[in-house]
Each structure stands twice: as C-alpha cells, then as structure tokens.
Design an enzyme around this catalytic site. Structure first.
Site, PDB file in Angstrom:
ATOM      1  N   LYS A 116       0.920  -1.371  -0.104  1.00 52.48           N
ATOM      2  CA  LYS A 116       0.144  -0.206   0.117  1.00 52.48           C
ATOM      3  C   LYS A 116       0.653   1.196   0.105  1.00 52.48           C
ATOM      4  O   LYS A 116       0.541   2.146  -0.612  1.00 52.48           O
ATOM      5  CB  LYS A 116      -0.905  -0.131   1.014  1.00 52.48           C
ATOM      6  CG  LYS A 116      -2.053  -1.095   1.096  1.00 52.48           C
ATOM      7  CD  LYS A 116      -3.029  -0.754   2.142  1.00 52.48           C
ATOM      8  CE  LYS A 116      -4.498  -1.534   2.023  1.00 52.48           C
ATOM      9  NZ  LYS A 116      -4.241  -3.015   1.627  1.00 52.48           N
ATOM     10  N   GLU A 200      -2.327   6.985   8.164  1.00 52.24           N
ATOM     11  CA  GLU A 200      -3.031   7.706   6.947  1.00 52.24           C
ATOM     12  C   GLU A 200      -4.236   8.605   7.748  1.00 52.24           C
ATOM     13  O   GLU A 200      -4.784   7.967   8.629  1.00 52.24           O
ATOM     14  CB  GLU A 200      -3.602   6.822   5.852  1.00 52.24           C
ATOM     15  CG  GLU A 200      -4.117   7.387   4.554  1.00 52.24           C
ATOM     16  CD  GLU A 200      -4.547   6.309   3.501  1.00 52.24           C
ATOM     17  OE1 GLU A 200      -3.545   5.873   2.552  1.00 52.24           O
ATOM     18  OE2 GLU A 200      -5.493   5.663   3.681  1.00 52.24           O
ATOM     19  N   ARG A 293      -7.070  -7.721  -9.930  1.00 51.18           N
ATOM     20  CA  ARG A 293      -7.692  -9.050 -10.138  1.00 51.18           C
ATOM     21  C   ARG A 293      -9.112  -8.658 -10.382  1.00 51.18           C
ATOM     22  O   ARG A 293      -9.618  -7.451 -10.479  1.00 51.18           O
ATOM     23  CB  ARG A 293      -7.868  -9.877  -8.984  1.00 51.18           C
ATOM     24  CG  ARG A 293      -8.371  -9.124  -7.598  1.00 51.18           C
ATOM     25  CD  ARG A 293      -8.667 -10.123  -6.525  1.00 51.18           C
ATOM     26  NE  ARG A 293      -8.823  -9.326  -5.112  1.00 51.18           N
ATOM     27  CZ  ARG A 293      -9.926  -8.751  -4.958  1.00 51.18           C
ATOM     28  NH1 ARG A 293     -11.032  -8.757  -5.747  1.00 51.18           N
ATOM     29  NH2 ARG A 293      -9.983  -8.035  -3.606  1.00 51.18           N
TER      30      ARG A 293
END
Length: 445
Positions: A116, A200, A293
C-alpha cells in the site's frame, strides 16, 4: 483464443468463470479441495481435479498441486478468480515460466500495487490524489506517533501488505494509536507475513467508490464506470451499486481519468479496480488501493455496460481486442449487488451448515451468481459468501424495488443467512435516498 482454461478457485467465482469459458467453447477445468467435491462448480466443469484437503494452504493455495493439475489436464491458461492466489505475483510468474497463459495483470503490476505504501507513492507521482499519510512504513511506535501528529488525528492504521478490508484500525488519539499499532502490526505479520504499517488520515464520514479498469492487449487502459461500495461491515463490502448515487457527471469524469492514469502508471493489463475514498462534503477523492484482479462485485458493471468482464479478461490474456468499442462506452440503467453470506444478520458472525432449502429468485432484471445448491454443506474453511444477488433497472428506484422483491423470494435454510439484513436495508430511508456513507451499517445496529 486458447482452447483450455484451468480455474484456480472455488464456489461462486469458479462457477462464474466456467460459465463464460464454456460459452466461448473453451474447455473448463476445475480444481477443488476434498471438502468441495460435491459443489456445483466441480460438476459443471468439463474436467475436475482434487488438489488437496480442506485447508486452503494445502489445496487452493498449493501452487505445485495447481500447476500439476494444469500439466496433467493439458490446460493452456489459468484464471485465478479472486482471493487465494489471485494477487500473488510469484504465482503469476510461476504460471508464465511453466509456459501457461496467466489471466490477469503482469506480475510487476501486482507487486507494485501489493504494498500500500509503494502504491500510494506511485499514484501520487502519477497525479492520482492520495490522502495525507506516510511515504514509508512506520518503523516503530515512536515513528507512528510522530507521523500521526504531523497528519492530524484521527488516523487509520493499516497493514501495508493487507487487502480486502483486513488489517486496519482507527485511532482518535495517541493512546488509541499505541493500542492499534501493536494490534495491526501483529495481525499483519500473522496474516501477510509482513508487519509493515502505514499511517493515513482517517475521514469519519466517507464513501467508498471504485472504478473498474481494463488494460487492453494493445496497451490502452479504459475505465468502465464506477461502483458505490459504502455498505460495509468490518470494512468489508455487503452491497455494491453502479453508478454511484453520490457521483455527478463532472466528478465521474475526474474519477475515471484518475483511474486510467493509475493503470497507465504500472502498464496495467487485464481487469483491475482502483478503489477510492470520497468525501461527500468537499467532493474530494483519494486513492485507497488497486485490486489487481477481478472483483466480487464485477456483475453490476457488466449490467450497466453490457459486457462480460470474464470474456474480456480471457480476450486480453489471449492478445485479442475487446468485444466493445473503447471509445464508445455508454452506461445504461442501474444495478445493485447484494452479497448473500452464511452469517447471522445481526452480528455478521459466520454460521456454516448443511443447506436444506435453496430457492433462488427470478424475473426481469434479476441474476443470481451462486456457489451452492440444496444439499451442499457450507464448511467453515472458506469465505462465507453463498451467492450474489444482482438486480438491474432503468433507474435506481426500479433496481431497489426489484431487489426488495428478489430478497423476499430468496429462500435459504440450514446455515445462518444475512437475507433479513438486506430486507431491512432496502427499507432503510438513508439507503433508499442514496445519501449514505460507510457508517450506515453501524447506524442500523
């Protein structure tokens, strides 16, 4: 197009991929665990191979067993579905080294987006908006506290290698951060083998909006609209709809342009999803992650854009052009997906068991992608998803009404089931208005 495809997954998504493969005249090969031998995807495949016991590490994540199955059946390509090995870059490389076609993005793109922090940094460099946060892992608790002070509380504490809503915690102050940091780090080490932690900015009222992208064989990246995914429990989705009722035409243009830039930044090929957080007050959005995906919720995009995304995946993998004109994508109507899970409708805890009754709804604008039939056993070894109920209509209001009727018709007995939750949600004024956020489920409870 290749003539044989091994589906390295189970249940609903395996059945879904097999259906498209057979429609295209591609021989569909299923792999299954001992626990899943009687499920519909096994009997509907042209050929099926048992790859191990119920434990996923010994079956659906057993790379050697899956490659042996591909070799022994003469499979030319492998579709990983979602979950299990679908975002495993090493598996993608191993498949290609074995001379097989990988139905998914390149291993380099999977690697780039799998962390990430690295993904955030790549997106920021590409001009995709990212929320304030760390540009490298918080090495220890002191580093996390320093970062949180600079960013401003509340903050989200996230496993850098996590996904699917797992490995996250919210800290409103330093005391909470000290607790959440240790908790998330331990969880990340246990689940992902990587204890790296990202700090974050946390937005108390936010919507979760994602964009479906498709990297074409000719190198172009196209965006097929957005999906609203704000109905969640434990940061995991329960309902998705397209288009998002929160997104205006102007905001949609910004979303799609940013998603295309995200795909182009990593030379993306095949299907993927750029997930974002939307502040409904300011109309600002921030990159969350890219799922490399096919998503569980892909059917709502299929309805709105009139495409079969699995077919498009297979065509990209085979080096073929899409079935649609990338320059003339036109959305129509509205679609909603409800994830029917084997879990109680109040606390959302799993409740496996033998299915004694299974009656699916039908009618105009109603589709059910299911992994089970009556008589099957829902075991505790895998995800609790039983089926996806997808409804569509010319308007959101029509889709909601069709969803209400379909939920009332859907009968499941044996295992626990969350159908009563959806009956409640579809009557909820906040949901029906379209003006909801990721806190809607907690407010209902």
């Amino acid at each position: 197009m290749f003539d044989s495809l091994l589906v390295a997954n189970r249940g609903e998504i395996a059945r879904r991929v097999i259906r498209t493969a057979r429609r295209l005249g591609v021989r569909a090969i299923a792999v299954h665990s001992e626990a899943d031998a009687d499920l519909p995807f096994v009997t509907e495949a042209d050929e099926a191979v048992c790859v191990g016991p119920a434990n996923p590490a010994l079956s659906y994540r057993n790379v050697e067993a899956i490659l042996d199955a591909a070799r022994n059946t003469g499979a030319q390509a492998i579709h990983p579905g979602y979950g299990f090995l679908s975002e495993n870059a090493d598996f993608a490389r191993t498949v290609e080294r074995a001379g097989l076609i990988w139905v998914g993005p390149g291993a380099d793109a999977i690697t780039a987006m799998g962390d990430k922090i690295n993904a955030r940094n790549l997106m920021a460099a590409a001009g995709v908006p990212v929320a304030p946060g760390t540009t490298e892992p918080a090495a220890d608790l002191d580093a996390a506290v320093t970062a949180a002070t600079e960013i401003g509380y509340p903050v989200m504490v996230k496993a850098a290698a996590g996904g699917g809503g797992m490995g996250m915690g919210v800290a409103a102050d330093e005391a909470a951060l000290r607790t959440e940091y240790d908790k998330v780090r331990a969880f990340a080490e246990r689940m992902f083998g990587d204890g790296s932690v990202l700090i974050e900015r946390y937005f108390p009222r936010v919507r979760h909006v994602e964009v479906q992208i498709l990297g074409l064989a000719d190198g172009r990246v196209v965006a097929l609209g957005e999906r609203e995914c704000s109905v969640q429990r434990r940061n995991q989705k329960l309902v998705e709809e397209s288009p998002s009722p929160a997104v205006s035409a102007e905001l949609r243009a910004r979303f799609l342009a940013a998603a295309v830039r995200a795909g182009e930044a990593v030379n993306y090929r095949n299907a993927g999803t750029v997930e974002c957080l939307l502040d409904p007050t300011t109309q600002e959005f921030f990159f969350l992650e890219m799922n490399t995906r096919l998503q569980v919720e892909h059917p709502v995009t299929e309805y709105v854009y009139g495409v079969d995304l699995v077919e498009e995946q297979l065509r990209v993998a085979a080096g073929l052009p899409p079935t649609f004109d990338p320059d003339a994508l036109t959305p129509r109507g509205h679609a909603i997906e409800l994830r029917i899970n084997a879990e109680d409708p109040k606390r959302f805890l799993p409740g496996p068991g033998v299915i004694t009754t299974w009656n699916e709804p039908s009618g105009t604008g109603v589709r059910v992608d299911s992994g089970y039939v009556a008589g099957n056993t829902v075991t505790p070894f895998y995800d609790s998803l039983l089926a996806k109920l997808i409804v569509s209509g010319d308007t959101r209001e029509e889709a909601v009404e069709r969803a209400r009727a379909a939920v009332a018709q859907f009968e499941v007995a044996g295992p626990k089931c969350n159908l009563p939750f959806f009956a409640e949600l579809l009557e909820n004024p906040e949901f029906r208005s379209g003006d909801y956020d990721t806190g809607i489920v907690s407010r209902m409870r």
